[in-house]
Write a protein that holds these residues in place. Structure first.
Motif, PDB file in Angstrom:
ATOM      1  N   LYS A  26       0.869  -1.186   0.000  1.00  0.00           N
ATOM      2  CA  LYS A  26       0.000   0.000   0.000  1.00  0.00           C
ATOM      3  C   LYS A  26       0.895   1.222   0.000  1.00  0.00           C
ATOM      4  O   LYS A  26       1.249   1.748   1.054  1.00  0.00           O
ATOM      5  N   ARG A  27       1.261   1.670  -1.200  1.00  0.00           N
ATOM      6  CA  ARG A  27       2.263   2.714  -1.375  1.00  0.00           C
ATOM      7  C   ARG A  27       2.127   3.906  -0.437  1.00  0.00           C
ATOM      8  O   ARG A  27       3.052   4.227   0.301  1.00  0.00           O
ATOM      9  N   GLN A  28       0.947   4.578  -0.502  1.00  0.00           N
ATOM     10  CA  GLN A  28       0.758   5.812   0.268  1.00  0.00           C
ATOM     11  C   GLN A  28       0.976   5.594   1.757  1.00  0.00           C
ATOM     12  O   GLN A  28       1.674   6.375   2.399  1.00  0.00           O
ATOM     13  N   LEU A  29       0.398   4.515   2.274  1.00  0.00           N
ATOM     14  CA  LEU A  29       0.507   4.216   3.699  1.00  0.00           C
ATOM     15  C   LEU A  29       1.957   3.866   4.048  1.00  0.00           C
ATOM     16  O   LEU A  29       2.508   4.340   5.051  1.00  0.00           O
ATOM     17  N   HIS A  30       2.584   3.057   3.174  1.00  0.00           N
ATOM     18  CA  HIS A  30       3.982   2.653   3.377  1.00  0.00           C
ATOM     19  C   HIS A  30       4.895   3.883   3.474  1.00  0.00           C
ATOM     20  O   HIS A  30       5.699   3.992   4.398  1.00  0.00           O
ATOM     21  N   VAL A  31       4.745   4.808   2.529  1.00  0.00           N
ATOM     22  CA  VAL A  31       5.594   6.006   2.509  1.00  0.00           C
ATOM     23  C   VAL A  31       5.358   6.843   3.766  1.00  0.00           C
ATOM     24  O   VAL A  31       6.309   7.312   4.399  1.00  0.00           O
ATOM     25  N   LYS A 102      16.622  -3.160  -5.564  1.00  0.00           N
ATOM     26  CA  LYS A 102      17.579  -2.417  -4.739  1.00  0.00           C
ATOM     27  C   LYS A 102      16.888  -1.902  -3.479  1.00  0.00           C
ATOM     28  O   LYS A 102      17.397  -2.012  -2.373  1.00  0.00           O
ATOM     29  N   HIS A 103      15.684  -1.303  -3.681  1.00  0.00           N
ATOM     30  CA  HIS A 103      14.918  -0.758  -2.559  1.00  0.00           C
ATOM     31  C   HIS A 103      14.558  -1.878  -1.567  1.00  0.00           C
ATOM     32  O   HIS A 103      14.594  -1.668  -0.360  1.00  0.00           O
ATOM     33  N   ARG A 104      14.250  -3.043  -2.107  1.00  0.00           N
ATOM     34  CA  ARG A 104      13.867  -4.167  -1.241  1.00  0.00           C
ATOM     35  C   ARG A 104      15.056  -4.631  -0.398  1.00  0.00           C
ATOM     36  O   ARG A 104      14.957  -4.760   0.814  1.00  0.00           O
TER      37      ARG A 104
HETATM   38  C1  HEM Z   1      13.343   2.570   6.288  1.00  0.00           C
HETATM   39  C2  HEM Z   1      12.568   2.867   5.286  1.00  0.00           C
HETATM   40  C3  HEM Z   1      11.975   1.900   4.300  1.00  0.00           C
HETATM   41  C4  HEM Z   1      11.964   0.524   4.277  1.00  0.00           C
HETATM   42  C5  HEM Z   1      12.540  -0.433   5.307  1.00  0.00           C
HETATM   43  C6  HEM Z   1      11.240   0.133   3.072  1.00  0.00           C
HETATM   44  C7  HEM Z   1      11.006  -1.173   2.663  1.00  0.00           C
HETATM   45  C8  HEM Z   1      10.292  -1.566   1.560  1.00  0.00           C
HETATM   46  C9  HEM Z   1      10.054  -2.912   1.120  1.00  0.00           C
HETATM   47  C10 HEM Z   1      10.578  -4.168   1.820  1.00  0.00           C
HETATM   48  C11 HEM Z   1       9.286  -2.871   0.003  1.00  0.00           C
HETATM   49  C12 HEM Z   1       8.776  -4.062  -0.807  1.00  0.00           C
HETATM   50  C13 HEM Z   1       9.616  -4.236  -2.049  1.00  0.00           C
HETATM   51  C14 HEM Z   1       9.219  -5.469  -2.813  1.00  0.00           C
HETATM   52  O1  HEM Z   1       8.905  -6.493  -2.199  1.00  0.00           O
HETATM   53  O2  HEM Z   1       9.242  -5.432  -4.052  1.00  0.00           O
HETATM   54  C15 HEM Z   1       9.042  -1.491  -0.282  1.00  0.00           C
HETATM   55  C16 HEM Z   1       8.269  -1.025  -1.348  1.00  0.00           C
HETATM   56  C17 HEM Z   1       8.109   0.293  -1.684  1.00  0.00           C
HETATM   57  N1  HEM Z   1       8.635   1.391  -1.008  1.00  0.00           N
HETATM   58 FE1  HEM Z   1       9.735   1.289   0.680  1.00  0.00          FE
HETATM   59  N2  HEM Z   1      10.844   1.252   2.404  1.00  0.00           N
HETATM   60  C18 HEM Z   1      11.272   2.352   3.125  1.00  0.00           C
HETATM   61  C19 HEM Z   1      11.096   3.677   2.791  1.00  0.00           C
HETATM   62  C20 HEM Z   1      10.449   4.139   1.666  1.00  0.00           C
HETATM   63  C21 HEM Z   1      10.315   5.519   1.299  1.00  0.00           C
HETATM   64  C22 HEM Z   1      10.889   6.674   2.090  1.00  0.00           C
HETATM   65  C23 HEM Z   1       9.612   5.558   0.133  1.00  0.00           C
HETATM   66  C24 HEM Z   1       9.195   6.724  -0.706  1.00  0.00           C
HETATM   67  C25 HEM Z   1       9.666   7.950  -0.650  1.00  0.00           C
HETATM   68  C26 HEM Z   1       9.280   4.202  -0.226  1.00  0.00           C
HETATM   69  C27 HEM Z   1       8.561   3.832  -1.330  1.00  0.00           C
HETATM   70  C28 HEM Z   1       8.240   2.543  -1.683  1.00  0.00           C
HETATM   71  C29 HEM Z   1       7.445   2.165  -2.833  1.00  0.00           C
HETATM   72  C30 HEM Z   1       6.827   3.139  -3.831  1.00  0.00           C
HETATM   73  C31 HEM Z   1       7.350   0.770  -2.830  1.00  0.00           C
HETATM   74  C32 HEM Z   1       6.596  -0.087  -3.822  1.00  0.00           C
HETATM   75  C33 HEM Z   1       5.225  -0.334  -3.268  1.00  0.00           C
HETATM   76  C34 HEM Z   1       4.404  -1.143  -4.229  1.00  0.00           C
HETATM   77  O3  HEM Z   1       4.540  -2.375  -4.218  1.00  0.00           O
HETATM   78  O4  HEM Z   1       3.643  -0.541  -4.974  1.00  0.00           O
HETATM   79  N3  HEM Z   1       9.810   3.353   0.731  1.00  0.00           N
HETATM   80  N4  HEM Z   1       9.669  -0.710   0.659  1.00  0.00           N
END
Ligand code: HEM
Length: 129
Positions: A26-31, A102-104
């Motif tokens: 849930k993008r918005q909630l996650h961010v 990379k983000h994951r």
């Molecule tokens: C400590 C901070 C963060 C952690 C630990 C984290 C962790 C994660 C993880 C594990 C995923 C799932 C990736 C996958 O399975 O493909 C994810 C997805 C994502 N994260 Fe983060 N994240 C963090 C911060 C952020 C921030 C600051 C942003 C935006 C400015 C962001 C934007 C996103 C987006 C857009 C996705 C994709 C969601 C989707 O599936 O549509 N994250 N993040």
């Protein structure tokens, strides 16, 4: 400020991050949740720095600096990783989906480092008590 009050905040930040990972789809909630966790963490570092000078004045000896140094090194690494999370997270939001892996990987690494920061914070406060 007392150590337990900081460690309670530290635990809340770890729990917020768990919540953020649970709702990662849930993008918005996650961010929102991850931004809150990182901002709160920076504020916590500020609180610690501001009160540490007070602690240093009160207690002149630090009996175990190596333990403290390990904790500080892990904590600094965590904050550096926050920078990478914001960078790769913003890239994901702008549609660069190739950065997702990379983000994951960075995300789970950041979470691991944050948990280690919490665990080692008990070493850091031990000599002062
Ligand atoms: C400590 C901070 C963060 C952690 C630990 C984290 C962790 C994660 C993880 C594990 C995923 C799932 C990736 C996958 O399975 O493909 C994810 C997805 C994502 N994260 Fe983060 N994240 C963090 C911060 C952020 C921030 C600051 C942003 C935006 C400015 C962001 C934007 C996103 C987006 C857009 C996705 C994709 C969601 C989707 O599936 O549509 N994250 N993040």
């Amino acid at each position: 400020m007392e150590a337990w009050l900081m460690q309670t905040q530290s635990l809340c930040i770890v729990m917020l991050m768990i919540a953020g990972i649970v709702v990662r789809r849930k993008r918005q909630l996650h961010v929102k949740i991850m931004s809150l966790a990182m901002i709160w963490d920076v504020l916590l570092i500020l609180q610690i720095e501001l009160s540490r000078s007070a602690i240093l004045k009160a207690s002149k000896a630090v009996s175990n600096p190596m333990m403290l140094n390990i904790h500080v090194a892990i904590a600094v690494t965590t904050v550096v990783l926050y920078g990478f999370m914001v960078y790769t997270g913003r890239a994901l939001l702008s549609g660069q989906s190739q950065i997702r892996s990379k983000h994951r990987i960075l995300g789970y690494s950041t979470f691991l480092m944050r948990v280690l920061t919490f665990i080692t914070s008990f070493w850091a406060v031990l000599p002062k008590e």
